[in-house]
Each structure stands twice: as C-alpha cells, then as structure tokens.
Design a protein around this motif. Structure first.
Motif, PDB file in Angstrom:
ATOM      1  N   ALA A  72      40.276  44.835  38.381  1.00 49.84           N
ATOM      2  CA  ALA A  72      41.684  45.057  38.740  1.00 49.84           C
ATOM      3  C   ALA A  72      41.812  45.724  40.109  1.00 49.84           C
ATOM      4  O   ALA A  72      42.678  45.360  40.907  1.00 49.84           O
ATOM      5  CB  ALA A  72      42.370  45.903  37.669  1.00 49.84           C
ATOM      6  N   GLN A  73      40.940  46.684  40.399  1.00 50.42           N
ATOM      7  CA  GLN A  73      40.984  47.352  41.700  1.00 50.42           C
ATOM      8  C   GLN A  73      40.609  46.396  42.824  1.00 50.42           C
ATOM      9  O   GLN A  73      41.274  46.350  43.867  1.00 50.42           O
ATOM     10  CB  GLN A  73      40.037  48.566  41.713  1.00 50.42           C
ATOM     11  CG  GLN A  73      40.498  49.712  40.861  1.00 50.42           C
ATOM     12  CD  GLN A  73      39.406  50.755  40.666  1.00 50.42           C
ATOM     13  OE1 GLN A  73      38.222  50.439  40.539  1.00 50.42           O
ATOM     14  NE2 GLN A  73      39.813  52.025  40.646  1.00 50.42           N
ATOM     15  N   ARG A  74      39.564  45.618  42.616  1.00 48.46           N
ATOM     16  CA  ARG A  74      39.142  44.653  43.635  1.00 48.46           C
ATOM     17  C   ARG A  74      40.210  43.595  43.851  1.00 48.46           C
ATOM     18  O   ARG A  74      40.520  43.217  44.977  1.00 48.46           O
ATOM     19  CB  ARG A  74      37.805  44.008  43.247  1.00 48.46           C
ATOM     20  CG  ARG A  74      36.676  45.029  43.210  1.00 48.46           C
ATOM     21  CD  ARG A  74      35.308  44.438  42.925  1.00 48.46           C
ATOM     22  NE  ARG A  74      35.253  43.700  41.680  1.00 48.46           N
ATOM     23  CZ  ARG A  74      34.602  42.555  41.524  1.00 48.46           C
ATOM     24  NH1 ARG A  74      33.940  42.010  42.512  1.00 48.46           N
ATOM     25  NH2 ARG A  74      34.581  41.958  40.360  1.00 48.46           N
ATOM     26  N   PHE A  75      40.825  43.142  42.763  1.00 52.09           N
ATOM     27  CA  PHE A  75      41.902  42.158  42.826  1.00 52.09           C
ATOM     28  C   PHE A  75      43.064  42.712  43.659  1.00 52.09           C
ATOM     29  O   PHE A  75      43.558  42.052  44.571  1.00 52.09           O
ATOM     30  CB  PHE A  75      42.365  41.828  41.396  1.00 52.09           C
ATOM     31  CG  PHE A  75      43.452  40.801  41.326  1.00 52.09           C
ATOM     32  CD1 PHE A  75      43.138  39.456  41.144  1.00 52.09           C
ATOM     33  CD2 PHE A  75      44.785  41.152  41.411  1.00 52.09           C
ATOM     34  CE1 PHE A  75      44.138  38.496  41.060  1.00 52.09           C
ATOM     35  CE2 PHE A  75      45.793  40.205  41.334  1.00 52.09           C
ATOM     36  CZ  PHE A  75      45.460  38.877  41.153  1.00 52.09           C
ATOM     37  N   ALA A  76      43.481  43.926  43.350  1.00 50.33           N
ATOM     38  CA  ALA A  76      44.610  44.543  44.054  1.00 50.33           C
ATOM     39  C   ALA A  76      44.318  44.748  45.540  1.00 50.33           C
ATOM     40  O   ALA A  76      45.191  44.529  46.392  1.00 50.33           O
ATOM     41  CB  ALA A  76      44.975  45.873  43.393  1.00 50.33           C
ATOM     42  N   MET A  77      43.090  45.171  45.857  1.00 52.77           N
ATOM     43  CA  MET A  77      42.732  45.379  47.266  1.00 52.77           C
ATOM     44  C   MET A  77      42.794  44.072  48.049  1.00 52.77           C
ATOM     45  O   MET A  77      43.295  44.028  49.174  1.00 52.77           O
ATOM     46  CB  MET A  77      41.335  46.000  47.383  1.00 52.77           C
ATOM     47  CG  MET A  77      41.303  47.474  47.025  1.00 52.77           C
ATOM     48  SD  MET A  77      39.694  48.223  47.336  1.00 52.77           S
ATOM     49  CE  MET A  77      38.842  47.879  45.809  1.00 52.77           C
ATOM     50  N   HIS A 133      29.375  39.691  36.203  1.00 56.15           N
ATOM     51  CA  HIS A 133      28.396  38.786  36.802  1.00 56.15           C
ATOM     52  C   HIS A 133      27.742  39.369  38.053  1.00 56.15           C
ATOM     53  O   HIS A 133      26.907  38.720  38.664  1.00 56.15           O
ATOM     54  CB  HIS A 133      29.045  37.445  37.142  1.00 56.15           C
ATOM     55  CG  HIS A 133      29.511  36.709  35.930  1.00 56.15           C
ATOM     56  ND1 HIS A 133      28.638  36.131  35.029  1.00 56.15           N
ATOM     57  CD2 HIS A 133      30.758  36.495  35.446  1.00 56.15           C
ATOM     58  CE1 HIS A 133      29.331  35.577  34.051  1.00 56.15           C
ATOM     59  NE2 HIS A 133      30.615  35.785  34.283  1.00 56.15           N
ATOM     60  N   CYS A 134      28.131  40.565  38.432  1.00 55.86           N
ATOM     61  CA  CYS A 134      27.502  41.226  39.588  1.00 55.86           C
ATOM     62  C   CYS A 134      26.115  41.694  39.164  1.00 55.86           C
ATOM     63  O   CYS A 134      25.961  42.327  38.130  1.00 55.86           O
ATOM     64  CB  CYS A 134      28.349  42.400  40.068  1.00 55.86           C
ATOM     65  SG  CYS A 134      29.943  41.891  40.736  1.00 55.86           S
ATOM     66  N   THR A 135      25.115  41.389  39.979  1.00 54.66           N
ATOM     67  CA  THR A 135      23.733  41.638  39.572  1.00 54.66           C
ATOM     68  C   THR A 135      23.093  42.879  40.194  1.00 54.66           C
ATOM     69  O   THR A 135      22.035  43.299  39.738  1.00 54.66           O
ATOM     70  CB  THR A 135      22.853  40.420  39.912  1.00 54.66           C
ATOM     71  OG1 THR A 135      22.962  40.144  41.315  1.00 54.66           O
ATOM     72  CG2 THR A 135      23.290  39.201  39.120  1.00 54.66           C
ATOM     73  N   LYS A 136      23.699  43.455  41.216  1.00 53.39           N
ATOM     74  CA  LYS A 136      23.125  44.666  41.810  1.00 53.39           C
ATOM     75  C   LYS A 136      23.307  45.833  40.849  1.00 53.39           C
ATOM     76  O   LYS A 136      24.386  45.990  40.267  1.00 53.39           O
ATOM     77  CB  LYS A 136      23.830  45.012  43.120  1.00 53.39           C
ATOM     78  CG  LYS A 136      23.417  44.190  44.295  1.00 53.39           C
ATOM     79  CD  LYS A 136      24.098  44.741  45.545  1.00 53.39           C
ATOM     80  CE  LYS A 136      23.786  43.943  46.759  1.00 53.39           C
ATOM     81  NZ  LYS A 136      24.517  44.463  47.932  1.00 53.39           N
ATOM     82  N   PRO A 137      22.295  46.674  40.678  1.00 61.34           N
ATOM     83  CA  PRO A 137      22.436  47.846  39.805  1.00 61.34           C
ATOM     84  C   PRO A 137      23.609  48.730  40.259  1.00 61.34           C
ATOM     85  O   PRO A 137      23.797  48.965  41.451  1.00 61.34           O
ATOM     86  CB  PRO A 137      21.110  48.587  39.976  1.00 61.34           C
ATOM     87  CG  PRO A 137      20.150  47.537  40.441  1.00 61.34           C
ATOM     88  CD  PRO A 137      20.958  46.579  41.283  1.00 61.34           C
ATOM     89  N   GLY A 138      24.412  49.166  39.302  1.00 59.50           N
ATOM     90  CA  GLY A 138      25.549  50.035  39.609  1.00 59.50           C
ATOM     91  C   GLY A 138      26.770  49.320  40.151  1.00 59.50           C
ATOM     92  O   GLY A 138      27.729  49.955  40.558  1.00 59.50           O
ATOM     93  N   HIS A 139      26.745  48.002  40.152  1.00 61.83           N
ATOM     94  CA  HIS A 139      27.878  47.233  40.668  1.00 61.83           C
ATOM     95  C   HIS A 139      28.589  46.518  39.547  1.00 61.83           C
ATOM     96  O   HIS A 139      27.996  46.235  38.536  1.00 61.83           O
ATOM     97  CB  HIS A 139      27.388  46.209  41.696  1.00 61.83           C
ATOM     98  CG  HIS A 139      27.137  46.813  43.028  1.00 61.83           C
ATOM     99  ND1 HIS A 139      26.084  47.643  43.261  1.00 61.83           N
ATOM    100  CD2 HIS A 139      27.809  46.717  44.189  1.00 61.83           C
ATOM    101  CE1 HIS A 139      26.102  48.023  44.517  1.00 61.83           C
ATOM    102  NE2 HIS A 139      27.141  47.476  45.102  1.00 61.83           N
TER     103      HIS A 139
END
Length: 112
Positions: free
Chosen positions: A35-40, A23-29
């Motif tokens: 999983a990485q974002r969750f863990a951080m 659901h991220c709308t910025k190109p390349g995002h």
C-alpha cells in the motif's frame, strides 16, 4: 522519480506495475508495504496508473497490461530477461532509460 519521468516522456499513458511484496527476494524486503509503495508511485504526477502484480516476474505484468512500449531502467540493459523475448515476439517496443533506479536498500542503510 526520474525513471518514471523518463518513461512518461516516451509513451502516451504511464502504467507502473508493482511486484507484490511477497515476491521480493532480497532479505528484509520490501521495506515498505504494498500500500505504501502503491501510494508513493501513484503520487507521482507523471504516473497515470499503478497495478499490483502478484507474480514473481515482469512477464505477468506485460501480459496483463499488453503495452505498445515496455520501459526498463538502464541497470537492466544487456541483462537476459525472459520478458524481453516475449516483447520481441509480440512487437512490443523495449526501451532502457535512466537514471538507474533508486535503491530502497541504500536508503535503509543510510537511515540505520
């Protein structure tokens, strides 16, 4: 991390909701996987729980968590967000706290 600390300081339990990468709308995002974002986020001492929300906006997260207090970063103060009306109608307190959110876009540019 500073934003999470600020949010934790005004509530009892800090639940951070994470928008699923699709659901991220910025190109390349997103730059990092879910999983990485969750863990951080979960690694932050001040965060009690992280929930991945498979929806394009924060409204689904608020409906799922049903908080007493909803915290957004200072960069959203004065912005007309659909979830703010929802919170107002249900008596959910809204606070805008800083500092402004860390930018993974800026980080990626610095690493390139």
């Amino acid at each position: 991390m500073e934003a999470a600390k600020a949010a934790a300081g005004v509530g009892g339990i800090l639940v951070v909701t994470l928008t699923a990468g699709r659901h991220c709308t910025k190109p390349g995002h997103p730059i990092f996987t879910n999983a990485q974002r969750f863990a951080m986020l979960l690694a932050l001492r001040c965060v009690d729980e992280v929930i991945v929300i498979d929806a394009p906006d924060a409204l689904a997260a608020i409906e799922r968590v049903n908080p007493d207090l909803y915290v957004k970063g200072l960069e959203y103060e004065g912005v007309d967000l659909p979830e703010l009306q929802y919170c107002l109608e249900r008596g959910i307190e809204v606070k805008f706290l800083g500092p402004k959110m860390f930018s993974s876009t800026r980080l990626a540019g610095e690493l390139a």
